[in-house]
Design a protein around this motif. Structure first.
Motif, PDB file in Angstrom:
ATOM      1  N   ILE A 156      27.756  55.838  43.623  1.00 45.45           N
ATOM      2  CA  ILE A 156      28.232  57.228  44.029  1.00 45.45           C
ATOM      3  C   ILE A 156      29.185  57.430  43.205  1.00 45.45           C
ATOM      4  O   ILE A 156      29.752  58.180  42.200  1.00 45.45           O
ATOM      5  CB  ILE A 156      29.218  56.808  45.126  1.00 45.45           C
ATOM      6  N   LEU A 157      29.629  56.090  42.380  1.00 43.83           N
ATOM      7  CA  LEU A 157      30.954  56.659  40.957  1.00 43.83           C
ATOM      8  C   LEU A 157      29.686  56.846  39.968  1.00 43.83           C
ATOM      9  O   LEU A 157      30.159  58.660  38.944  1.00 43.83           O
ATOM     10  CB  LEU A 157      30.813  55.262  40.649  1.00 43.83           C
ATOM     11  N   ALA A 158      28.326  57.061  39.845  1.00 43.88           N
ATOM     12  CA  ALA A 158      27.808  57.390  38.696  1.00 43.88           C
ATOM     13  C   ALA A 158      27.550  59.026  38.847  1.00 43.88           C
ATOM     14  O   ALA A 158      27.476  59.854  38.231  1.00 43.88           O
ATOM     15  CB  ALA A 158      26.402  57.019  38.333  1.00 43.88           C
ATOM     16  N   GLU A 159      27.312  59.055  40.798  1.00 42.66           N
ATOM     17  CA  GLU A 159      27.349  60.323  41.226  1.00 42.66           C
ATOM     18  C   GLU A 159      27.519  61.197  40.378  1.00 42.66           C
ATOM     19  O   GLU A 159      27.643  62.725  40.066  1.00 42.66           O
ATOM     20  CB  GLU A 159      26.287  60.694  42.019  1.00 42.66           C
ATOM     21  N   TYR A 160      29.298  60.940  40.697  1.00 45.61           N
ATOM     22  CA  TYR A 160      30.892  61.729  39.880  1.00 45.61           C
ATOM     23  C   TYR A 160      31.311  61.474  39.155  1.00 45.61           C
ATOM     24  O   TYR A 160      32.129  61.961  38.941  1.00 45.61           O
ATOM     25  CB  TYR A 160      31.831  61.691  41.426  1.00 45.61           C
ATOM     26  N   ASP A 161      30.601  61.050  37.986  1.00 44.52           N
ATOM     27  CA  ASP A 161      30.110  60.737  36.863  1.00 44.52           C
ATOM     28  C   ASP A 161      32.370  60.787  36.891  1.00 44.52           C
ATOM     29  O   ASP A 161      32.716  60.218  35.707  1.00 44.52           O
ATOM     30  CB  ASP A 161      31.097  62.519  35.943  1.00 44.52           C
ATOM     31  N   SER A 162      32.430  59.442  37.045  1.00 41.09           N
ATOM     32  CA  SER A 162      33.185  58.107  36.918  1.00 41.09           C
ATOM     33  C   SER A 162      33.111  57.217  36.208  1.00 41.09           C
ATOM     34  O   SER A 162      31.942  56.445  36.792  1.00 41.09           O
ATOM     35  CB  SER A 162      33.623  57.716  38.844  1.00 41.09           C
ATOM     36  N   PRO A 163      33.790  56.852  35.113  1.00 38.33           N
ATOM     37  CA  PRO A 163      33.485  55.821  34.070  1.00 38.33           C
ATOM     38  C   PRO A 163      33.498  55.042  34.856  1.00 38.33           C
ATOM     39  O   PRO A 163      34.553  54.260  35.445  1.00 38.33           O
ATOM     40  CB  PRO A 163      33.754  56.396  32.717  1.00 38.33           C
ATOM     41  N   PHE A 164      32.131  53.503  34.534  1.00 35.51           N
ATOM     42  CA  PHE A 164      32.642  52.464  35.346  1.00 35.51           C
ATOM     43  C   PHE A 164      32.340  51.169  34.548  1.00 35.51           C
ATOM     44  O   PHE A 164      31.074  51.625  33.103  1.00 35.51           O
ATOM     45  CB  PHE A 164      32.371  51.575  37.020  1.00 35.51           C
ATOM     46  N   GLU A 165      32.170  49.717  34.528  1.00 37.58           N
ATOM     47  CA  GLU A 165      31.691  48.639  33.790  1.00 37.58           C
ATOM     48  C   GLU A 165      31.312  47.395  35.028  1.00 37.58           C
ATOM     49  O   GLU A 165      31.903  47.308  35.821  1.00 37.58           O
ATOM     50  CB  GLU A 165      32.669  48.275  32.968  1.00 37.58           C
ATOM     51  N   VAL A 166      30.370  47.008  35.172  1.00 35.56           N
ATOM     52  CA  VAL A 166      30.122  45.952  36.092  1.00 35.56           C
ATOM     53  C   VAL A 166      30.319  44.499  35.034  1.00 35.56           C
ATOM     54  O   VAL A 166      29.472  44.575  34.279  1.00 35.56           O
ATOM     55  CB  VAL A 166      28.780  45.909  36.725  1.00 35.56           C
ATOM     56  N   LEU A 167      31.099  44.024  35.482  1.00 34.97           N
ATOM     57  CA  LEU A 167      31.813  42.401  34.745  1.00 34.97           C
ATOM     58  C   LEU A 167      31.718  41.349  35.519  1.00 34.97           C
ATOM     59  O   LEU A 167      31.522  41.219  36.895  1.00 34.97           O
ATOM     60  CB  LEU A 167      33.319  42.541  34.367  1.00 34.97           C
ATOM     61  N   ASP A 168      31.056  40.155  34.907  1.00 38.71           N
ATOM     62  CA  ASP A 168      30.868  38.894  35.331  1.00 38.71           C
ATOM     63  C   ASP A 168      32.213  38.196  34.931  1.00 38.71           C
ATOM     64  O   ASP A 168      33.342  38.915  34.598  1.00 38.71           O
ATOM     65  CB  ASP A 168      29.663  37.781  34.282  1.00 38.71           C
ATOM     66  N   ARG A 169      32.258  37.341  35.456  1.00 41.92           N
ATOM     67  CA  ARG A 169      33.971  36.458  35.357  1.00 41.92           C
ATOM     68  C   ARG A 169      34.125  36.078  34.123  1.00 41.92           C
ATOM     69  O   ARG A 169      35.472  36.387  34.286  1.00 41.92           O
ATOM     70  CB  ARG A 169      33.556  34.826  36.575  1.00 41.92           C
ATOM     71  N   GLU A 170      33.517  36.468  33.164  1.00 36.13           N
ATOM     72  CA  GLU A 170      34.303  36.103  31.977  1.00 36.13           C
ATOM     73  C   GLU A 170      34.577  37.639  31.448  1.00 36.13           C
ATOM     74  O   GLU A 170      35.821  37.743  30.824  1.00 36.13           O
ATOM     75  CB  GLU A 170      33.109  35.583  30.343  1.00 36.13           C
ATOM     76  N   GLY A 171      33.977  38.698  31.960  1.00 37.23           N
ATOM     77  CA  GLY A 171      34.019  39.795  31.108  1.00 37.23           C
ATOM     78  C   GLY A 171      35.289  40.281  32.164  1.00 37.23           C
ATOM     79  O   GLY A 171      36.196  40.826  31.627  1.00 37.23           O
ATOM     80  N   CYS A 172      35.746  40.077  33.702  1.00 34.01           N
ATOM     81  CA  CYS A 172      36.835  39.660  34.329  1.00 34.01           C
ATOM     82  C   CYS A 172      38.192  38.909  33.592  1.00 34.01           C
ATOM     83  O   CYS A 172      39.262  40.342  33.234  1.00 34.01           O
ATOM     84  CB  CYS A 172      36.894  39.315  35.343  1.00 34.01           C
ATOM     85  N   ILE A 173      37.665  38.416  32.954  1.00 32.73           N
ATOM     86  CA  ILE A 173      38.819  37.772  32.369  1.00 32.73           C
ATOM     87  C   ILE A 173      39.629  38.279  30.934  1.00 32.73           C
ATOM     88  O   ILE A 173      40.687  38.638  30.792  1.00 32.73           O
ATOM     89  CB  ILE A 173      38.216  36.255  31.812  1.00 32.73           C
ATOM     90  N   ALA A 174      38.580  39.140  30.166  1.00 30.95           N
ATOM     91  CA  ALA A 174      38.298  38.999  29.137  1.00 30.95           C
ATOM     92  C   ALA A 174      39.366  40.994  29.428  1.00 30.95           C
ATOM     93  O   ALA A 174      40.294  41.271  28.014  1.00 30.95           O
ATOM     94  CB  ALA A 174      37.259  40.142  28.390  1.00 30.95           C
ATOM     95  N   ALA A 175      39.207  40.902  30.597  1.00 29.79           N
ATOM     96  CA  ALA A 175      39.937  42.495  30.673  1.00 29.79           C
ATOM     97  C   ALA A 175      41.534  42.420  31.328  1.00 29.79           C
ATOM     98  O   ALA A 175      42.235  43.073  31.706  1.00 29.79           O
ATOM     99  CB  ALA A 175      39.249  42.745  32.086  1.00 29.79           C
ATOM    100  N   GLU A 176      41.413  40.752  32.234  1.00 25.44           N
ATOM    101  CA  GLU A 176      42.323  40.349  32.210  1.00 25.44           C
ATOM    102  C   GLU A 176      42.781  38.952  31.960  1.00 25.44           C
ATOM    103  O   GLU A 176      43.006  38.194  33.246  1.00 25.44           O
ATOM    104  CB  GLU A 176      42.906  41.135  34.333  1.00 25.44           C
ATOM    105  N   PRO A 177      43.004  38.845  31.028  1.00 24.33           N
ATOM    106  CA  PRO A 177      43.522  37.503  30.807  1.00 24.33           C
ATOM    107  C   PRO A 177      44.319  36.027  32.095  1.00 24.33           C
ATOM    108  O   PRO A 177      43.350  35.421  31.146  1.00 24.33           O
ATOM    109  CB  PRO A 177      44.147  37.460  29.682  1.00 24.33           C
ATOM    110  N   ALA A 178      44.831  36.797  32.410  1.00 21.18           N
ATOM    111  CA  ALA A 178      45.638  35.746  33.614  1.00 21.18           C
ATOM    112  C   ALA A 178      44.547  35.294  34.204  1.00 21.18           C
ATOM    113  O   ALA A 178      45.319  33.992  34.749  1.00 21.18           O
ATOM    114  CB  ALA A 178      46.942  36.225  34.462  1.00 21.18           C
TER     115      ALA A 178
END
Length: 418
Positions: A156-178
């Motif tokens: 649905i996000l892709a359909e409505y042109d809302s940008p997103f990223e699917v993150l694994d555990r390490e990707g989440c930590i990179a975005a939110e280090p705490a």
């Protein structure tokens, strides 16, 4: 043209701004002592363009039953003897299917995306500060099942042109280090990169000050008793202190309290108050605190960084117009912030708050014309008033002033309930 705006929350103040910007003479009425003192006061702080979705969705009835049995549940329903509450609930259930969900989401995204696009212009024009950040929202999944279930949202996000990223555990930590300190508590996430954050109350207060500079008159402490109808038009607003206040045109931006005035005037809107809670606590260690917004998918709690503070908001309580803040009301939001960001903020100094979200059964706000040609509506935004404020206000202001709005009002007006 003299325009009376009822309500000085974020919706009413942004509406007043766009009307005054176009040269209208504007008066804003509110029962509180200043702007943004009710639902706009301490909301989640999310400008959640990517998470714009109706609560009424396929699978929600089953989930709602499960939530009611959780220890720290996101939903409370008090079985009041209220035909209005139960009628609203039935209407919401009727929207919990694929067809209605897609129609309702498309309407909501239309407003949300427009708001996303026009808000930067307002900030550039006014120069107001509201502890804003542009680092997205991280929807955090504690289980693989939640992560797999997000595939439908991704489509649905892709359909409505809302940008997103699917993150694994390490990707989440990179975005939110705490989150690296509690890595065992989640498996991945969905990051909505276009989302922003900010203090809605700060924004509303600062914009109200700009409105005053533009000539807008704010009359605080004015409790509205009724909308006076004469000869098929609004003749004025009856207040407890000032008596009747008149204008040429009127805009109702009273959120959950709108139906109390609109129903006696012959306008029946299924806008119902859904109570939410938050706590705001000071940051004590930046490295242990969130940097943007994290949405805990399990508890439906948002944790947002607002300058040197953390705002934690969640819970949906269906209990009529109760604004009671009980001693354990914020237990769930307190638990979640301590669970994911231990040591980031000082919970002993947390300020609790509760507010009433004006929810429609289909999730879409009610905008534009009413049955009276000089009364317009800007209400029913639910949990997305802050997100949709600039877009809905600018579009409604255009309609009030007889200009062609930049978005279609198809499906956004009160006519969809007739």
């Amino acid at each position: 043209m003299k325009i009376i705006v009822m309500g000085a929350g974020v919706i009413g103040v942004t509406t007043a701004y766009y009307l005054a910007r176009a040269g209208a003479e504007v008066t804003v009425l509110d029962r509180q002592a200043g702007p943004g003192l009710e639902t706009s006061y301490a909301n989640a702080g999310e400008l959640s363009y990517g998470m714009t979705s109706p609560w009424a969705a396929p699978g929600i009835p089953v989930k709602a039953v499960k939530w009611l049995f959780m220890k720290r549940r996101p939903l409370f329903i008090w079985p009041l003897i209220s035909p209005t509450m139960w009628a609203w609930g039935v209407q919401m259930l009727r929207n919990c299917n694929d067809e209605r969900y897609r129609v309702n989401k498309s309407r909501m995204v239309r407003i949300s995306n427009y708001s996303r696009d026009v808000m930067p212009d307002l900030i550039a024009e006014t120069g107001i500060d509201y502890d804003g950040r542009e680092q997205g929202t991280l929807q955090l999944f504690r289980t693989e099942k939640q992560l797999e279930g997000s595939m439908a949202d991704q489509e649905i996000l892709a359909e409505y042109d809302s940008p997103f990223e699917v993150l694994d555990r390490e990707g989440c930590i990179a975005a939110e280090p705490a989150l690296g300190r509690v890595r065992e508590k989640f498996v991945g996430g969905l990051r909505l990169t276009a989302d922003r954050t900010g203090d809605c109350r700060m924004f509303t207060t600062a914009l109200a000050e700009k409105c005053v500079e533009m000539g807008v008159e704010f009359q605080y402490g004015q409790t509205i008793r009724s909308i006076a109808i004469e000869n098929g038009r609004v003749a004025g607003i009856e207040t407890e202190i000032a008596g009747r206040i008149t204008g040429d045109t009127y805009v109702c931006a009273l959120g959950s309290h709108g139906p109390k005035l609109l129903t006696p005037a012959g306008i029946r809107l299924p806008v119902y108050p859904v109570k939410g809670y938050s706590v705001t606590l000071p940051v004590v260690e930046d490295a242990a605190a969130p940097q943007s917004t994290i949405m805990d998918e399990t508890h439906k709690v948002a944790i947002t960084r607002l300058g040197d503070r953390i705002r934690v908001a969640g819970t949906a309580e269906i209990a009529g117009y109760s604004d009671r803040l009980g001693p354990h009301a914020t237990d769930t939001v307190r638990h979640v912030v301590n669970d994911l960001f231990p040591g980031g903020g000082d919970l002993s100094r947390a300020e609790g708050w509760t507010g009433l979200r004006p929810m429609t059964p289909d999730g879409t706000p009610v905008l534009g014309r009413s049955r009276y040609d000089n009364l317009f509506l800007n209400t029913g935004h639910g949990t997305l008033g802050w997100t949709m404020a600039c877009g809905s206000a600018r579009a409604v202001a255009d309609v009030v002033l007889g200009r062609e709005p930049e978005i279609s009002f198809d499906g956004l007006t009160a006519d969809r309930y007739n």
